[in-house]
Design an enzyme around this catalytic site. Structure first.
Site, mmCIF file in Angstrom:
data_model
loop_
_atom_site.group_PDB
_atom_site.id
_atom_site.type_symbol
_atom_site.label_atom_id
_atom_site.label_comp_id
_atom_site.label_asym_id
_atom_site.label_seq_id
_atom_site.Cartn_x
_atom_site.Cartn_y
_atom_site.Cartn_z
ATOM 1 N N THR A 50 0.849 -1.190 0.000
ATOM 2 C CA THR A 50 0.000 0.000 0.000
ATOM 3 C C THR A 50 0.888 1.243 0.000
ATOM 4 O O THR A 50 2.099 1.140 0.191
ATOM 5 C CB THR A 50 -0.973 0.002 1.206
ATOM 6 O OG1 THR A 50 -2.037 0.917 0.943
ATOM 7 C CG2 THR A 50 -0.297 0.414 2.501
ATOM 8 N N CYS A 102 -2.318 8.713 6.051
ATOM 9 C CA CYS A 102 -2.998 7.470 6.445
ATOM 10 C C CYS A 102 -2.010 6.540 7.152
ATOM 11 O O CYS A 102 -0.817 6.788 7.168
ATOM 12 C CB CYS A 102 -3.541 6.744 5.211
ATOM 13 S SG CYS A 102 -4.884 7.603 4.393
ATOM 14 N N HIS A 131 -5.648 -0.314 5.708
ATOM 15 C CA HIS A 131 -5.225 1.043 5.319
ATOM 16 C C HIS A 131 -6.203 2.036 5.965
ATOM 17 O O HIS A 131 -7.317 2.224 5.491
ATOM 18 C CB HIS A 131 -5.258 1.143 3.785
ATOM 19 C CG HIS A 131 -4.802 2.459 3.235
ATOM 20 N ND1 HIS A 131 -4.025 2.542 2.102
ATOM 21 C CD2 HIS A 131 -5.007 3.735 3.619
ATOM 22 C CE1 HIS A 131 -3.780 3.819 1.836
ATOM 23 N NE2 HIS A 131 -4.380 4.561 2.736
#
Lengths: 161, 226
Positions: free
Chosen positions: A25, A30, A47
């Site tokens: 990812t 985030c 995530h």
């Protein structure tokens, strides 16, 4: 030899995988929360976008928010036969991407980190490694077999956690 | 009695159908208005960019999407591309976020053309690159804003843009996290510039706030009604 699977985890998504799999990812403010149980050879990544859904009209997926994503990932692994006591977590992300802009975005990264840590403590899951904060985005590759995290930045810096 | 009941039911369902169609029409009209505003702004931005690099700029893609913020990375599809992003945030409730995105290697070509056109030299060092890229953003994003200001009569005052060299999805997530806090769906306006034959492609992305979207639509409707 088994073929290595590479699976991308998008915003607000959770993926659970058996080896040989790399979960990848990319995060800025985030958080990539990686959880695994070495003995059980299974791991998962979520995530996380925001600390909590308090006060938001849109409830969205539980994986979007730190306070709901942490127990959801733990439960998903436990439902696959993992013992809670064997779970370990590694976290990366929570950067302050826009130092020059208003404080809203600045605080999201920091608040995300704080909430993920609080939620993990609540679940009794130890954080064995972390790479959080700063001002750079991170591409994360999580090897489910070893529990190792490879973190790459735009500057070409590579960290292994 | 039975006939009367049926008649009432038919009438109710007809009313609901009409209401639904009116709502659909309103939604379609709003989409058209936003798309029109986007193309007016983009046209002006492309002209400004064209004057800056003294090359013909074509507009490749012109898209409007209304989707949950978390789906935006898939729509843009730039992923882990190393990018130079010039961004400007109009503050306040009636604000918007604007991003001008270039592939890392391609922006250098564009800046070389810009420097050649302005100073007769293609050399771009790191310090110059930062200034030049923010100036480029200033002109292009300013042109976008001034066009939609003129069209709607709203006063949209630009602020100096900033730039960042980053993995694209990493920079995008900060904007999207903020959007998730503010609204259910992102109104995403996306367009792609193409300069010359093989020269840099760029993408302009605009996220309208709910308040600005409402104002833009309202002002445009007033303009249409004359």
């Amino acid at each position: 030899m088994l073929e290595l699977n590479v699976v991308r985890v998008g915003m607000s998504e959770m993926k659970i995988a058996d080896p040989p799999t790399i979960l990848i990812t990319t995060v800025g403010s985030c958080i990539a929360l990686c959880m695994y149980a070495r003995r059980f050879r299974i791991g998962g990544m979520v995530h996380i976008v925001l600390p909590t859904n308090n006060g938001l009209k849109d409830e969205g997926s539980p994986f979007k928010f730190a306070d709901t994503a942490v127990p959801a990932l733990a439960s998903a692994l436990i439902s696959r036969g993992v013992r809670r006591g064997s779970l370990e977590a590694k976290i990366a992300g929570g950067a302050n991407m826009f130092a020059m802009l208003d404080n809203t975005v600045l605080n999201i990264g920091r608040k995300n980190v704080a909430m993920v840590k609080t939620a993990l403590a609540r679940e009794g899951i130890p954080i064995v490694a972390e790479d959080v904060g700063g001002t750079c985005g991170r591409r994360i590759e999580f090897d489910v077999a070893s529990g190792k995290l490879k973190i790459i930045t735009i500057k070409g810096e590579v960290k292994i956690l | 009695m039975r006939i009367l009941k049926d008649k009432v039911e038919i009438q109710t369902s007809l009313e609901e159908k009409i209401k639904y169609e009116v709502e659909l029409d309103e939604e379609a009209m709003e989409m058209d208005i936003l798309r029109e505003i986007g193309s007016i702004g983009t046209g002006n931005a492309a002209t400004a960019l064209s004057e800056l690099v003294q090359q013909k700029i074509s507009i490749d893609v012109l898209d409007l999407h209304i989707v949950p913020p978390i789906q935006v990375p898939d729509i843009l599809g730039l992923g882990d591309m190393p990018a130079t992003v010039v961004y400007e945030r109009l503050p306040g409730d009636a604000g918007c976020d604007m991003l001008l995105v270039f592939e890392r290697d391609e922006v250098k070509k564009l800046l070389s053309i810009m420097m050649q056109a302005s100073f007769g030299s293609e050399e771009v060092d790191e310090a110059m690159e930062a200034t030049a890229v923010e100036e480029l953003g200033n002109i292009v994003l300013g042109a976008f804003l001034s066009a939609i200001s003129d069209f709607t009569g709203l006063t949209l005052v630009p602020v100096p843009p900033k730039h960042k060299i980053e993995i694209f999805d990493a920079i995008l997530d900060g904007f999207l996290a903020k959007l998730c806090l503010q609204r259910k769906d992102a109104v995403l306006f996306k367009t792609r510039f193409k300069c010359g034959q093989e020269i840099a492609q760029g993408m302009l992305i605009v996220f309208f706030s709910e308040e600005l979207q409402k104002l833009l639509v309202q002002k445009s409707k007033e303009w249409i009604k004359g």
